[in-house]
Design a protein around this motif. Structure first.
Motif, PDB file in Angstrom:
ATOM      1  N   GLY A  71      32.940  36.977  33.468  1.00  0.00           N
ATOM      2  CA  GLY A  71      32.504  35.481  33.495  1.00  0.00           C
ATOM      3  C   GLY A  71      33.789  34.755  33.548  1.00  0.00           C
ATOM      4  O   GLY A  71      34.967  35.251  33.888  1.00  0.00           O
ATOM      5  N   ALA A  72      33.555  33.498  33.687  1.00  0.00           N
ATOM      6  CA  ALA A  72      34.790  32.679  33.770  1.00  0.00           C
ATOM      7  C   ALA A  72      34.656  31.399  32.750  1.00  0.00           C
ATOM      8  O   ALA A  72      33.677  30.950  32.617  1.00  0.00           O
ATOM      9  N   ILE A  73      36.042  30.966  32.533  1.00  0.00           N
ATOM     10  CA  ILE A  73      36.113  29.822  31.859  1.00  0.00           C
ATOM     11  C   ILE A  73      37.222  28.939  32.220  1.00  0.00           C
ATOM     12  O   ILE A  73      38.274  29.739  32.917  1.00  0.00           O
ATOM     13  N   ARG A  74      37.399  27.679  31.876  1.00  0.00           N
ATOM     14  CA  ARG A  74      38.800  26.888  32.262  1.00  0.00           C
ATOM     15  C   ARG A  74      38.966  26.029  31.100  1.00  0.00           C
ATOM     16  O   ARG A  74      38.030  25.548  30.190  1.00  0.00           O
ATOM     17  N   VAL A  75      40.404  26.071  30.720  1.00  0.00           N
ATOM     18  CA  VAL A  75      40.901  25.379  29.548  1.00  0.00           C
ATOM     19  C   VAL A  75      41.741  24.228  29.940  1.00  0.00           C
ATOM     20  O   VAL A  75      42.267  24.285  31.207  1.00  0.00           O
ATOM     21  N   ILE A 224      31.164  28.788  28.877  1.00  0.00           N
ATOM     22  CA  ILE A 224      31.194  29.889  29.922  1.00  0.00           C
ATOM     23  C   ILE A 224      30.299  29.439  31.135  1.00  0.00           C
ATOM     24  O   ILE A 224      29.463  28.700  31.010  1.00  0.00           O
ATOM     25  N   ASN A 225      31.192  29.497  32.169  1.00  0.00           N
ATOM     26  CA  ASN A 225      30.501  28.700  33.403  1.00  0.00           C
ATOM     27  C   ASN A 225      29.794  29.678  34.439  1.00  0.00           C
ATOM     28  O   ASN A 225      28.815  29.102  35.359  1.00  0.00           O
ATOM     29  N   HIS A 226      29.896  30.971  34.223  1.00  0.00           N
ATOM     30  CA  HIS A 226      29.131  31.666  35.007  1.00  0.00           C
ATOM     31  C   HIS A 226      29.340  33.372  34.448  1.00  0.00           C
ATOM     32  O   HIS A 226      30.540  33.455  33.708  1.00  0.00           O
ATOM     33  N   LEU A 227      28.285  33.978  34.465  1.00  0.00           N
ATOM     34  CA  LEU A 227      28.550  35.644  34.212  1.00  0.00           C
ATOM     35  C   LEU A 227      28.017  36.372  35.463  1.00  0.00           C
ATOM     36  O   LEU A 227      27.381  35.730  36.372  1.00  0.00           O
ATOM     37  N   ARG A 293      27.479  24.978  35.895  1.00  0.00           N
ATOM     38  CA  ARG A 293      26.970  26.215  35.352  1.00  0.00           C
ATOM     39  C   ARG A 293      26.163  26.934  36.442  1.00  0.00           C
ATOM     40  O   ARG A 293      25.320  26.556  36.999  1.00  0.00           O
ATOM     41  N   PHE A 294      26.614  28.378  36.629  1.00  0.00           N
ATOM     42  CA  PHE A 294      25.882  28.982  37.702  1.00  0.00           C
ATOM     43  C   PHE A 294      26.021  30.571  37.606  1.00  0.00           C
ATOM     44  O   PHE A 294      26.267  31.054  36.310  1.00  0.00           O
ATOM     45  N   GLY A 295      25.422  31.336  38.504  1.00  0.00           N
ATOM     46  CA  GLY A 295      25.399  32.708  38.325  1.00  0.00           C
ATOM     47  C   GLY A 295      26.122  33.409  39.431  1.00  0.00           C
ATOM     48  O   GLY A 295      26.033  32.700  40.533  1.00  0.00           O
ATOM     49  N   GLU A 296      26.504  34.511  39.404  1.00  0.00           N
ATOM     50  CA  GLU A 296      27.256  35.061  40.383  1.00  0.00           C
ATOM     51  C   GLU A 296      27.060  36.592  40.465  1.00  0.00           C
ATOM     52  O   GLU A 296      26.556  37.331  39.528  1.00  0.00           O
ATOM     53  N   ILE A 297      27.246  37.283  41.647  1.00  0.00           N
ATOM     54  CA  ILE A 297      27.043  38.727  41.642  1.00  0.00           C
ATOM     55  C   ILE A 297      28.232  39.347  42.307  1.00  0.00           C
ATOM     56  O   ILE A 297      28.756  38.722  43.249  1.00  0.00           O
ATOM     57  N   SER A 405      38.611  34.234  47.647  1.00  0.00           N
ATOM     58  CA  SER A 405      37.453  34.394  46.949  1.00  0.00           C
ATOM     59  C   SER A 405      37.056  33.431  45.987  1.00  0.00           C
ATOM     60  O   SER A 405      36.061  32.950  46.023  1.00  0.00           O
ATOM     61  N   ALA A 406      38.087  33.305  44.950  1.00  0.00           N
ATOM     62  CA  ALA A 406      37.863  32.783  43.469  1.00  0.00           C
ATOM     63  C   ALA A 406      37.700  31.231  43.973  1.00  0.00           C
ATOM     64  O   ALA A 406      37.006  30.495  43.588  1.00  0.00           O
ATOM     65  N   ALA A 407      38.653  30.920  45.063  1.00  0.00           N
ATOM     66  CA  ALA A 407      38.586  29.381  45.501  1.00  0.00           C
ATOM     67  C   ALA A 407      37.193  29.229  46.080  1.00  0.00           C
ATOM     68  O   ALA A 407      36.928  28.028  45.850  1.00  0.00           O
ATOM     69  N   GLY A 408      36.642  30.082  46.897  1.00  0.00           N
ATOM     70  CA  GLY A 408      35.596  29.819  47.645  1.00  0.00           C
ATOM     71  C   GLY A 408      34.281  29.678  46.410  1.00  0.00           C
ATOM     72  O   GLY A 408      33.233  29.072  46.697  1.00  0.00           O
ATOM     73  N   ILE A 409      34.543  30.388  45.625  1.00  0.00           N
ATOM     74  CA  ILE A 409      33.290  30.314  44.569  1.00  0.00           C
ATOM     75  C   ILE A 409      33.417  28.910  43.873  1.00  0.00           C
ATOM     76  O   ILE A 409      32.488  28.312  43.562  1.00  0.00           O
ATOM     77  N   PHE A 410      34.636  28.688  43.243  1.00  0.00           N
ATOM     78  CA  PHE A 410      34.968  27.216  42.743  1.00  0.00           C
ATOM     79  C   PHE A 410      34.230  26.340  43.671  1.00  0.00           C
ATOM     80  O   PHE A 410      33.549  25.400  43.219  1.00  0.00           O
ATOM     81  N   GLN A 411      34.756  26.342  44.977  1.00  0.00           N
ATOM     82  CA  GLN A 411      34.588  25.209  45.966  1.00  0.00           C
ATOM     83  C   GLN A 411      33.179  24.930  46.079  1.00  0.00           C
ATOM     84  O   GLN A 411      32.390  24.047  46.115  1.00  0.00           O
TER      85      GLN A 411
HETATM   86  C1  OOG Z   1      35.899  30.626  38.619  1.00  0.00           C
HETATM   87  C2  OOG Z   1      35.697  31.092  39.970  1.00  0.00           C
HETATM   88  C3  OOG Z   1      36.401  32.344  40.299  1.00  0.00           C
HETATM   89  C4  OOG Z   1      35.492  34.659  40.652  1.00  0.00           C
HETATM   90  O1  OOG Z   1      34.819  35.602  40.529  1.00  0.00           O
HETATM   91  O2  OOG Z   1      36.390  34.914  41.478  1.00  0.00           O
HETATM   92  C5  OOG Z   1      35.559  33.597  39.774  1.00  0.00           C
HETATM   93  C6  OOG Z   1      35.588  29.345  37.953  1.00  0.00           C
HETATM   94  O3  OOG Z   1      34.534  28.811  38.640  1.00  0.00           O
HETATM   95  O4  OOG Z   1      35.840  28.952  36.883  1.00  0.00           O
HETATM   96  O5  OOG Z   1      35.018  33.739  38.807  1.00  0.00           O
END
Ligand code: OOG
Ligand code: NI
Length: 468
Positions: A71-75, A224-227, A293-297, A405-411
């Motif tokens: 999952g991901a969070i931002r503080v 939590i912004n995605h799982l 908020r979204f979902g990821e795989i 990749s993380a930046a791509g998911i954020f973007q």
């Molecule tokens: C985190 C994005 C990065 C991943 O799987 O690379 C991430 C976020 O959007 O807070 O979760």
């Protein structure tokens, strides 16, 4: 008085991960739909490919397949990050790796809280990608000050959660009753609140600066912004998502499809627009919306050595350079073709990846080794023992993340117009100061796991020394 035994942190983490998943499926029903699609596809793959099923059984991956999650969070503040470190420690999760995302246009830097020992990862691989907003990158100064004032006022942990963290730190663990309580209390920090803590005007100012800033500053806590469940066939799910009314991002991040998967491939569905309420100065409630908020795989492959990672980074960069522009709907097929072409240079069979030391492996004694006349094996090298059928190996699964990749998911979840660039340097030192400890080097962890597996082989074969 008898002492109650402590609950194993691995068990607390496994239960917390389940509780988090249940909460998120209630909050974001589309995530539940994604989970079902992933489970169906995984089952199909396992029944169609017995070799894959065998491989997953050999490594124990099959048992953790359905619980695989991150999952991901931002503080927003150093204090929040440091307290999260204490909270995650209760569940056996420690900060691994440093990710600088500012250079990729996202004003945060991050770490992943996770378990480190292979036995713990086996019990529950749950990880939380945790980002700290870099307020110092925000212009103008007045807005930076305002954001910092708002953040200074909020408390994202319940008093009881803090008490239990202290309890864990002073007595070394939590009893069953305390652990139950801890799961309930700590979940509160990650819950969604559909009421913002700021007015619609302030929200808009923060949002205009960067959508991410509004997401971190304008709410009561780090929802939590995605799982992310683990899939055995990410390409199939990327294609199937639209048929299930789920809108995927345009490209799968990471390496192209391969026979021997490496690192991490991931994709997500676009963040949902959700209703939120803003409170104006005169106490009026104003309806608005927020998208976060979204979902990821994810699909995981072999952990790479420094040498393998270097090759990966170079090939990925070469593909992006050739495309010249960011990926979008029109060029996504072209990008995937370029990527596959570049990655022809990355060996795609395990023996070569091992011989060239591009990936980490786990070694297992074979059946044959249990009845082997061990005297005759003394002095043989690992390669010789593999050749003679006493030892076999499997790639070590990559447990971490990839900054590009993380930046791509954020973007893709921040909207296309947020392709900002931040001049700030990566600042691992500042991050570690705010966190209150040094982050752990992930390569070191893979090296240790690989080494432990070699030691187990040596012990089974009663070898005094087993060199690579
Ligand atoms: C985190 C994005 C990065 C991943 O799987 O690379 C991430 C976020 O959007 O807070 O979760
Ligand atoms: Ni993620």
């Amino acid at each position: 008085m008898t002492h109650q035994p402590f609950v194993n942190p691995d068990e607390i983490r496994a239960r917390f991960s389940n509780a988090m998943s249940e909460m998120y499926q209630t909050e974001v029903p589309l995530y539940g739909a994604l989970l079902r699609l992933v489970a169906d596809t995984n089952n199909q793959m396992l029944s169609q490919q017995p070799e894959l099923a065998r491989h997953l059984r050999q490594t124990g991956e099959i048992e953790r397949l359905s619980m695989e999650r991150h999952g991901a969070i931002r503080v927003g503040t150093a204090a929040e990050l440091a307290t999260l470190r204490r909270l995650f420690a209760v569940m056996g999760m420690v900060p691994v790796g440093y990710y600088d995302l500012a250079s990729a246009g996202v004003p945060v830097h991050s770490t992943a809280f996770r378990a480190v020992h292979e036995a713990s990862l086996q019990a529950s691989p749950f990880r939380i990608f945790t980002s700290l907003l870099r307020l110092e990158l925000i212009e103008p100064p007045e807005l930076r000050q305002q954001a910092s004032d708002i953040l200074a006022k909020r408390v994202i942990f319940t008093p009881r959660a803090i008490e239990l963290m202290v309890q864990h730190e002073t007595s070394g663990g939590l009893t069953r009753h305390q652990a139950d309580d801890f799961i309930i209390q700590s979940l509160e920090t990650f819950r969604w609140h559909n009421q913002a803590t700021v007015s619609a005007e302030v929200y808009q100012q923060l949002h205009d600066q960067h959508r991410l800033i509004a997401d971190v500053v304008a709410f009561k806590g780090p929802h939590i912004n995605h799982l992310t469940p683990r899939t055995l066939n990410i390409d199939a799910i990327q294609t199937a998502m639209p048929q299930h009314n789920i809108t995927p991002k345009v490209v799968i991040e990471g390496p192209p499809p391969r026979n021997c998967p490496i690192l991490l491939r991931q994709t997500s569905f676009k963040a949902l627009e959700e209703k939120v309420a803003f409170l104006s100065a005169d106490g009026q409630v104003i309806q608005g919306h927020h998208t976060a908020r979204f979902g990821e795989i994810e699909q995981r492959g072999a952990a790479l050595t420094a040498k393998g990672r270097d090759l990966y980074d170079r090939l990925l960069q070469a593909a992006q350079d050739q495309l010249q522009v960011p990926t979008n709907e029109k060029n996504s097929a072209q990008y995937m073709a370029i990527l596959s072409d570049k990655f022809n240079q990355f060996p795609d069979d395990y023996p070569t990846m091992r011989a060239e030391r591009l990936a980490f492996f786990r070694y297992f004694p074979t059946e044959k080794s249990r009845s082997a006349p061990t005297e005759s094996l003394q002095g043989l090298t690992l390669d010789e023992l593999i050749g003679a059928g006493f030892i076999q190996y499997e790639p070590l699964v990559y447990e971490d993340f990839l900054p590009v990749s993380a930046a791509g998911i954020f973007q893709s979840n921040l909207g296309d117009k947020e392709q900002a660039h931040f001049a700030g340097h990566a600042s691992k030192q500042d991050f570690q100061r705010d966190l209150g400890m040094a982050v752990i080097d992930e390569l070191q962890l893979y090296e240790e796991t690989q080494q432990r597996s070699i030691a187990t082989c040596a012990a089974t074969l009663k070898l005094t020394l087993l060199s690579r």
